[in-house]
Motif scaffolding. Sequence first.
Motif: not given
Length: 402
Positions: A317, A320, A323
């Motif tokens: 997370i 990136g 999610t």
Amino acid sequence: MIQPLRSELMRYLRIETVGGAILLVAAAAAIIWANSPVADTYATVRDTVFGISAIHLDLSVGAWVQDGLLAVFFFVAGLELKRELVVGELADRKKALLPVIAACGGVVVPAVIAAVIGFGAPGMDRGWAIPVATDIAFALAVLAMTGSKIPAGARVFLLSLAVVDDLLAILLIAVLFTASIAIVWLAVSAVCFATYWFAQYRRITTPFLYVPLALFTWYAVHASGIHATIAGVALGLLTRVRKDPGEYEAPATRLEHRIQPISAGLCVPLFALFASGVPMNGEVFGHLFTNKISLAIIAGLLVGKTVGIFGISWLAIKLGIATRPKNLVGRDLFALSVLGAIGFTVSLLVAELALTGAGDQSDVEIAKAAVLVTSLAASLMGSALLLRRGRVHQARRDAIKE
């Protein structure tokens, strides 16, 4: 299209929740039976041999349950995985990425921890795989009972994580516990799988083909030297999951409706009954925190699973790559990661496969006791965390209403 998929997921969760409760009852019954004044009858029933010796199917009751009934559980797992990959939560690659990454972390980290701590102990050349799997039924049952106020994304994440987790465990079973391959029977297995796929392709639906074919496929895989439960997951993955125009439901959905209650209500509880009956006496508890094998399992499940699932999820997370599920925060994911340390069905199976004959039989009992105790601890810790997070989410919803 979204509503039917969500309804199907909710149906799956309801059955697995009930199955998890039955699983707990069966495990408790096994422990009570194995530690009662009639404990000798437990071993007698479990070790009673029956079957057809001419085709090498004279197996004990415990082996029939482990190799036969558990194949039904893995068939359902294969159906669920195929459905999730094609039309379910895992079909969206971006949404699927986090539980897939988390499952990989939840397999690698426990395996490394168990291998390091248990290094040199009899059977740990393969026993490091004991803490790699999360029990779907058990974990979902705990989540349903204590996490009802957690957003629905938690259930989707845990289900997807556990399904991928079990797939990786199944692959490990196929690789680690295939002592020798009978090439002819392996070829026969391949023909059986191809026949099943072709029948699905040609939209054949009669059980008069599929039932004998499934049974013979199981026997062929068993005779080939590969663990027979692999037949179940392979057939599940070969089943069609998209319904044709005018078709009421796809074969995978129809089979799940019919077989999943049998798997959750009969097959898995019977496995728990004959796998969980370990003596819980002072000697076992005395070795629980000194024996290298039990320490490897406890650390692998409780620490490895939690750190592996949560750590790799947090990192993915942050970078990136994936999610976070909608309405869930880091503390919610941590609570779910603790539930991932519930390693029951597959962990008990791997313990039996890895340690039987590798050393003292007491090592098998100690390993099973470690799985049971750690799974109980993880369920209690996870429940406490989920109840706390549930109160937080409920307070937040109440504040929004005001």
